[in-house]
Design a protein around this motif. Structure first.
Motif, PDB file in Angstrom:
ATOM      1  N   ASN A  32      14.785  18.340  17.458  1.00 16.29           N
ATOM      2  CA  ASN A  32      15.452  19.751  17.592  1.00 16.29           C
ATOM      3  C   ASN A  32      16.761  19.518  18.154  1.00 16.29           C
ATOM      4  OD1 ASN A  32      13.198  21.085  16.450  1.00 16.29           O
ATOM      5  ND2 ASN A  32      12.367  21.818  18.238  1.00 16.29           N
ATOM      6  N   VAL A  33      16.843  18.557  19.423  1.00 13.59           N
ATOM      7  CA  VAL A  33      18.087  18.272  20.039  1.00 13.59           C
ATOM      8  C   VAL A  33      19.085  17.842  19.125  1.00 13.59           C
ATOM      9  CG1 VAL A  33      18.923  16.696  21.886  1.00 13.59           C
ATOM     10  CG2 VAL A  33      17.066  18.126  22.332  1.00 13.59           C
ATOM     11  N   ARG A  34      18.602  16.765  18.084  1.00 18.64           N
ATOM     12  CA  ARG A  34      19.787  16.552  17.300  1.00 18.64           C
ATOM     13  C   ARG A  34      20.131  17.438  16.435  1.00 18.64           C
ATOM     14  NH1 ARG A  34      15.599  11.886  15.544  1.00 18.64           N
ATOM     15  NH2 ARG A  34      15.867  10.438  16.911  1.00 18.64           N
ATOM     16  N   ASP A  35      19.446  18.293  15.978  1.00 24.67           N
ATOM     17  CA  ASP A  35      19.816  19.658  15.292  1.00 24.67           C
ATOM     18  C   ASP A  35      20.717  20.575  15.930  1.00 24.67           C
ATOM     19  OD1 ASP A  35      18.325  18.586  13.112  1.00 24.67           O
ATOM     20  OD2 ASP A  35      16.451  19.913  13.446  1.00 24.67           O
ATOM     21  N   ALA A  36      20.414  20.633  17.297  1.00 21.45           N
ATOM     22  CA  ALA A  36      21.266  21.303  18.239  1.00 21.45           C
ATOM     23  C   ALA A  36      22.442  20.861  18.180  1.00 21.45           C
ATOM     24  CB  ALA A  36      20.493  21.767  19.224  1.00 21.45           C
ATOM     25  N   TRP A  37      22.319  19.552  18.415  1.00 24.94           N
ATOM     26  CA  TRP A  37      23.961  18.795  18.629  1.00 24.94           C
ATOM     27  C   TRP A  37      24.731  18.869  17.532  1.00 24.94           C
ATOM     28  CZ3 TRP A  37      26.463  16.255  22.435  1.00 24.94           C
ATOM     29  CH2 TRP A  37      27.610  15.569  22.270  1.00 24.94           C
ATOM     30  N   THR A  38      24.191  18.767  16.388  1.00 26.64           N
ATOM     31  CA  THR A  38      25.164  18.824  15.062  1.00 26.64           C
ATOM     32  C   THR A  38      25.488  20.352  14.729  1.00 26.64           C
ATOM     33  OG1 THR A  38      23.197  19.185  13.651  1.00 26.64           O
ATOM     34  CG2 THR A  38      23.945  16.753  13.680  1.00 26.64           C
ATOM     35  N   LYS A  39      24.730  21.312  15.189  1.00 31.12           N
ATOM     36  CA  LYS A  39      24.958  22.732  14.989  1.00 31.12           C
ATOM     37  C   LYS A  39      26.123  23.150  15.904  1.00 31.12           C
ATOM     38  CE  LYS A  39      22.298  26.182  16.204  1.00 31.12           C
ATOM     39  NZ  LYS A  39      21.030  26.872  16.267  1.00 31.12           N
ATOM     40  N   LEU A  40      25.953  22.602  17.057  1.00 31.61           N
ATOM     41  CA  LEU A  40      26.839  23.466  18.241  1.00 31.61           C
ATOM     42  C   LEU A  40      28.076  22.402  18.174  1.00 31.61           C
ATOM     43  CD1 LEU A  40      24.160  23.833  21.129  1.00 31.61           C
ATOM     44  CD2 LEU A  40      25.375  25.586  19.634  1.00 31.61           C
ATOM     45  N   MET A  41      28.257  21.148  17.937  1.00 31.52           N
ATOM     46  CA  MET A  41      29.318  20.361  18.054  1.00 31.52           C
ATOM     47  C   MET A  41      30.205  20.649  16.940  1.00 31.52           C
ATOM     48  SD  MET A  41      29.724  19.174  21.125  1.00 31.52           S
ATOM     49  CE  MET A  41      28.568  20.021  22.169  1.00 31.52           C
ATOM     50  N   GLY A  42      29.951  20.809  15.825  1.00 29.77           N
ATOM     51  CA  GLY A  42      30.418  21.154  14.441  1.00 29.77           C
ATOM     52  C   GLY A  42      30.949  19.556  13.967  1.00 29.77           C
ATOM     53  N   ASN A  43      31.773  19.929  12.796  1.00 25.56           N
ATOM     54  CA  ASN A  43      32.102  18.809  11.968  1.00 25.56           C
ATOM     55  C   ASN A  43      32.963  17.712  12.664  1.00 25.56           C
ATOM     56  OD1 ASN A  43      30.530  19.574   9.967  1.00 25.56           O
ATOM     57  ND2 ASN A  43      32.383  20.697   8.918  1.00 25.56           N
ATOM     58  N   GLY A  44      34.127  18.150  13.525  1.00 29.03           N
ATOM     59  CA  GLY A  44      35.022  17.486  14.352  1.00 29.03           C
ATOM     60  C   GLY A  44      34.356  16.206  15.137  1.00 29.03           C
ATOM     61  N   VAL A  45      33.206  16.562  16.003  1.00 30.63           N
ATOM     62  CA  VAL A  45      32.651  15.743  16.801  1.00 30.63           C
ATOM     63  C   VAL A  45      31.569  15.121  16.138  1.00 30.63           C
ATOM     64  CG1 VAL A  45      31.194  15.587  18.778  1.00 30.63           C
ATOM     65  CG2 VAL A  45      33.114  17.358  18.813  1.00 30.63           C
ATOM     66  N   ASN A  46      30.962  15.645  15.206  1.00 27.59           N
ATOM     67  CA  ASN A  46      29.812  15.192  14.334  1.00 27.59           C
ATOM     68  C   ASN A  46      30.358  13.967  13.410  1.00 27.59           C
ATOM     69  OD1 ASN A  46      27.770  16.568  15.339  1.00 27.59           O
ATOM     70  ND2 ASN A  46      28.260  18.254  13.608  1.00 27.59           N
ATOM     71  N   ASN A  47      31.706  13.839  13.168  1.00 26.97           N
ATOM     72  CA  ASN A  47      32.258  12.763  12.443  1.00 26.97           C
ATOM     73  C   ASN A  47      32.320  11.390  13.219  1.00 26.97           C
ATOM     74  OD1 ASN A  47      32.693  14.282  10.213  1.00 26.97           O
ATOM     75  ND2 ASN A  47      34.620  14.810  10.482  1.00 26.97           N
ATOM     76  N   TYR A  48      32.406  11.789  14.378  1.00 26.07           N
ATOM     77  CA  TYR A  48      32.551  10.321  15.436  1.00 26.07           C
ATOM     78  C   TYR A  48      31.219  10.077  15.945  1.00 26.07           C
ATOM     79  CZ  TYR A  48      37.656  11.098  14.771  1.00 26.07           C
ATOM     80  OH  TYR A  48      38.635  11.143  13.784  1.00 26.07           O
ATOM     81  N   THR A  49      30.232  11.037  15.736  1.00 19.52           N
ATOM     82  CA  THR A  49      28.884  10.689  16.545  1.00 19.52           C
ATOM     83  C   THR A  49      28.070   9.718  15.725  1.00 19.52           C
ATOM     84  OG1 THR A  49      28.776  12.995  17.221  1.00 19.52           O
ATOM     85  CG2 THR A  49      26.907  11.831  17.203  1.00 19.52           C
ATOM     86  N   THR A  50      27.430   8.538  16.024  1.00 15.87           N
ATOM     87  CA  THR A  50      26.975   7.690  15.424  1.00 15.87           C
ATOM     88  C   THR A  50      25.464   7.644  15.770  1.00 15.87           C
ATOM     89  OG1 THR A  50      27.698   5.779  17.098  1.00 15.87           O
ATOM     90  CG2 THR A  50      29.023   6.029  15.156  1.00 15.87           C
ATOM     91  N   ALA A  51      25.030   7.900  16.925  1.00 14.73           N
ATOM     92  CA  ALA A  51      23.527   7.895  17.243  1.00 14.73           C
ATOM     93  C   ALA A  51      23.483   9.006  18.250  1.00 14.73           C
ATOM     94  CB  ALA A  51      23.085   6.577  17.525  1.00 14.73           C
ATOM     95  N   SER A  65      34.646   7.167  18.962  1.00 14.90           N
ATOM     96  CA  SER A  65      35.893   7.482  19.403  1.00 14.90           C
ATOM     97  C   SER A  65      36.026   7.475  21.051  1.00 14.90           C
ATOM     98  CB  SER A  65      36.493   8.749  19.168  1.00 14.90           C
ATOM     99  OG  SER A  65      37.636   9.079  19.644  1.00 14.90           O
ATOM    100  N   SER A  66      36.621   6.573  21.568  1.00 13.57           N
ATOM    101  CA  SER A  66      36.841   6.647  23.197  1.00 13.57           C
ATOM    102  C   SER A  66      37.564   7.977  23.696  1.00 13.57           C
ATOM    103  CB  SER A  66      37.511   5.311  23.489  1.00 13.57           C
ATOM    104  OG  SER A  66      38.868   5.233  23.033  1.00 13.57           O
ATOM    105  N   VAL A  67      38.580   8.357  22.933  1.00 10.07           N
ATOM    106  CA  VAL A  67      39.085   9.396  23.311  1.00 10.07           C
ATOM    107  C   VAL A  67      38.385  10.626  23.274  1.00 10.07           C
ATOM    108  CG1 VAL A  67      41.286  10.703  22.695  1.00 10.07           C
ATOM    109  CG2 VAL A  67      41.431   8.464  22.352  1.00 10.07           C
ATOM    110  N   LEU A  68      37.571  10.916  22.380  1.00 14.85           N
ATOM    111  CA  LEU A  68      36.600  11.934  22.091  1.00 14.85           C
ATOM    112  C   LEU A  68      35.651  11.848  23.357  1.00 14.85           C
ATOM    113  CD1 LEU A  68      35.614  14.614  20.649  1.00 14.85           C
ATOM    114  CD2 LEU A  68      34.219  13.046  19.385  1.00 14.85           C
ATOM    115  N   ARG A  69      35.277  10.628  23.566  1.00 14.40           N
ATOM    116  CA  ARG A  69      34.056  10.484  24.536  1.00 14.40           C
ATOM    117  C   ARG A  69      34.611  10.817  26.099  1.00 14.40           C
ATOM    118  NH1 ARG A  69      32.418   5.593  23.382  1.00 14.40           N
ATOM    119  NH2 ARG A  69      34.206   4.652  24.496  1.00 14.40           N
TER     120      ARG A  69
END
Length: 98
Positions: A32-51, A65-69
């Motif tokens: 559920n946390v993985r699903d919530a992260w992808t739903k709340l963060m949107g495509n911009g953040v999810n494109n740079y999320t690896t794990a 992305s170190s800048v996004l982090r």
């Protein structure tokens, strides 16, 4: 063989009882946390999320992305609050961005 109750129960009640009996809450929280992260963060953040992994009450998110982090690190408490609100209970207490 399991004892059968004559009471009429809803499927949601039966599933909750099954999850509690078999101690599956922790595994469901991870999903559920993985699903919530992808739903709340949107495509911009999810494109740079690896794990994404939840260990105890700490959410580990690996970003490419170190800048996004760095940008997300300024709003950690807000992200934690949004995730817990979406999940309906306090699952995440600490957020580690890698």
């Amino acid at each position: 063989m399991a004892k059968r109750n004559n009471d009429h129960l809803s499927i949601s009640d039966v599933l909750k009882e099954f999850v509690e009996t078999n101690k599956l809450e922790r595994g469901l929280d991870k999903v559920n946390v993985r699903d919530a992260w992808t739903k709340l963060m949107g495509n911009g953040v999810n494109n740079y999320t690896t794990a994404i992994s939840l260990e105890r009450e700490t959410l580990y998110v690996q970003l490419s992305s170190s800048v996004l982090r760095e940008e997300l690190s300024y709003g950690k408490q807000k992200i934690i609050a949004m995730l817990n609100e979406d999940l309906g209970k306090e699952v995440v207490k600490k957020l580690v961005l890698r």
